[in-house]
Design an enzyme around this catalytic site. Structure first.
Site, PDB file in Angstrom:
ATOM      1  CD1 TRP A 102      28.672  -7.832  17.435  1.00 59.33           C
ATOM      2  CD2 TRP A 102      28.795  -5.737  18.214  1.00 59.33           C
ATOM      3  NE1 TRP A 102      27.425  -7.488  17.912  1.00 59.33           N
ATOM      4  CE2 TRP A 102      27.473  -6.221  18.399  1.00 59.33           C
ATOM      5  CE3 TRP A 102      29.092  -4.436  18.631  1.00 59.33           C
ATOM      6  CZ2 TRP A 102      26.455  -5.436  18.986  1.00 59.33           C
ATOM      7  CZ3 TRP A 102      28.091  -3.659  19.214  1.00 59.33           C
ATOM      8  CH2 TRP A 102      26.789  -4.161  19.381  1.00 59.33           C
ATOM      9  CG  ASP A 172      33.777  -8.072  21.734  1.00 57.03           C
ATOM     10  OD1 ASP A 172      33.246  -8.650  22.707  1.00 57.03           O
ATOM     11  OD2 ASP A 172      33.184  -7.234  21.030  1.00 57.03           O
ATOM     12  CE  LYS A 196      25.088  -9.295  23.221  1.00 52.00           C
ATOM     13  NZ  LYS A 196      26.138  -8.484  22.627  1.00 52.00           N
TER      14      LYS A 196
HETATM   15  C1  LIG Z   1      26.586  -7.249  22.192  1.00 54.34           C
HETATM   16  C2  LIG Z   1      27.992  -7.100  21.746  1.00 54.34           C
HETATM   17  C3  LIG Z   1      28.700  -5.904  21.931  1.00 54.34           C
HETATM   18  C4  LIG Z   1      28.067  -4.653  22.533  1.00 54.34           C
HETATM   19  O1  LIG Z   1      27.774  -4.818  23.849  1.00 54.34           O
HETATM   20  P1  LIG Z   1      27.179  -3.601  24.726  1.00 54.34           P
HETATM   21  O2  LIG Z   1      27.186  -4.192  26.083  1.00 54.34           O
HETATM   22  O3  LIG Z   1      25.825  -3.295  24.202  1.00 54.34           O
HETATM   23  O4  LIG Z   1      28.103  -2.457  24.591  1.00 54.34           O
HETATM   24  C5  LIG Z   1      30.012  -5.852  21.518  1.00 54.34           C
HETATM   25  N1  LIG Z   1      30.619  -6.914  20.958  1.00 54.34           N
HETATM   26  C6  LIG Z   1      29.965  -8.086  20.757  1.00 54.34           C
HETATM   27  C7  LIG Z   1      30.691  -9.231  20.128  1.00 54.34           C
HETATM   28  C8  LIG Z   1      28.634  -8.215  21.150  1.00 54.34           C
HETATM   29  O5  LIG Z   1      27.992  -9.375  20.965  1.00 54.34           O
END
Ligand SMILES: *Cc1c(COP(=O)(O)O)cnc(C)c1O
Length: 360
Positions: A102, A172, A196
């Site tokens: 990521w 993030d 998530k």
């Molecule tokens: C799932 C995830 C993303 C991507 O998320 P989207 O909503 O599919 O764009 C980005 N960063 C992390 C840490 C993630 O777990």
């Protein structure tokens, strides 16, 4: 009705109580005779839903007054672009810490807008650890420092918050927001895709310090300008109304569970059980440095990868779903977010024990 144990990395399990509440309100919200999905986002009813969700999130994370909470769209991936567009603010470079897939995606996208300094990189050891504060080669002229506190795919988590001095820290938190207590005041910006640990897909939460708003790159799309979103209560255009509502139900549920400190205790207990069993098993293994093991995403391998297929098939039969590791790393991964109960983790461990004894 049988609900399975769902270990999906995302879109992930939601609390059963939340889905039940949503289902009782599906056709008729609060006696109004219509579904939340059918409401104008400008109606008093919907605005009350939206405001309550924000207030509850602020309470859960003790978000200081000088931070805006934005309910945006485009997932965390769109933030990879929105962050440089909004936060460069006249500067030409940003610092990024690379701890896995990521982070890499965030870096790749940021390179379209600025010079990216990768100030630490754990690729040297297959992304199995988080760099320490001493490892970070920070630049004082960077517009911000970006990192991924919890790498969802590798299962690697920082055990500290980087100190970036006067340079805003951007994080993030897609896969770990609300899993344990967080000092928001240490950050310039926090973002998290909802699917998530918050609610359904379609929503991305951005928590941003007010003094960082405005002065965006001239090419920034209006719908991606944080200041426009903040000035319009995240309703410059139609927001993801139903996802926002469902996130609100999850926040309410979290409050009923005792809030983030209580969830953190349960999450610690779940993760400790699972890692302890993996380490003691002699059959399963996790490659991450113990201090950096994620309490949300637990990747593990079997002693013999030829058994992976049988493991997954038998797990499925037991109602233990979505344990397949990310396609890029293989093996298994159990995502044990807030909505994944301790009972689910116990059932997983019991199955893993049985499988190991039958195939060891
Ligand atoms: C799932 C995830 C993303 C991507 O998320 P989207 O909503 O599919 O764009 C980005 N960063 C992390 C840490 C993630 O777990």
């Amino acid at each position: 009705m049988a609900r399975v144990y769902n270990f999906c990395a995302g879109p992930a399990a939601l609390p059963t109580a939340v889905l039940e509440k949503a289902s009782t309100e599906m056709l008729d919200w609060n006696g109004k005779g219509l579904s939340v999905m059918e409401m104008s986002h400008r109606s008093d009813e919907y605005v009350s839903i939206a405001e309550k969700a924000e207030a509850d999130l602020r309470g859960l994370l003790n978000i200081p007054e000088n931070y805006k909470v934005l309910f945006m769209q485009g997932g965390a991936t769109a933030q990879f672009a929105m962050i440089p567009m909004n936060l460069l603010r006249g500067k030409t470079s940003a610092d990024y810490i690379n701890t896995g897939q990521w982070s890499e995606k965030a870096i790749k996208e940021a390179k379209r807008y600025c010079n990216v300094n990768v100030v630490a990189n754990s690729e040297d050891n297959n992304f199995s650890y988080a760099p320490t504060q001493q490892d970070l080669k920070l630049n004082t002229d960077a517009a911000y420092v970006h990192y991924t506190p919890n790498e969802t795919i590798g299962g690697v988590a920082f055990d500290y918050i980087p100190d970036t001095g006067d340079v805003p820290l951007v994080a993030d938190f897609s896969s770990s927001i609300l899993s344990e207590e967080l000092d928001v005041s240490k950050f310039g910006l926090i973002y998290a895709g909802a699917q998530k640990n918050i609610g359904p897909a379609g929503l991305c939460i951005v928590i941003v310090r007010e003094d960082l708003l405005g002065d965006t790159l001239p090419s920034t799309p209006t719908a991606m300008d944080y200041k426009v979103a903040a000035d319009n209560g995240s309703m410059y255009n139609t927001p993801a109304t139903y996802s926002w509502y469902l996130a609100g139900l999850v926040f309410d549920w979290l409050k009923q569970q005792g809030g983030v400190p209580e969830m953190a205790k349960i999450n610690q207990r779940k993760a400790t059980k699972l890692y302890s069993y993996i380490d003691a098993s002699g059959f399963y293994a996790n490659p991450v440095k113990p201090a950096n093991r994620s309490i949300m995403n637990v990747p593990f391998t079997l002693k013999n990868a030829a058994l992976d297929k049988a493991f997954l098939a038998q797990a499925d039969e037991q109602g233990l779903l979505n344990l397949k590791g990310h396609r890029s790393v293989g093996g298994m991964r159990a995502s044990i977010y807030n909505a994944v109960t301790e009972q689910a983790v116990d059932a997983l461990i019991a199955f893993m024990k049985r499988f190991a004894s039958e195939n060891g």
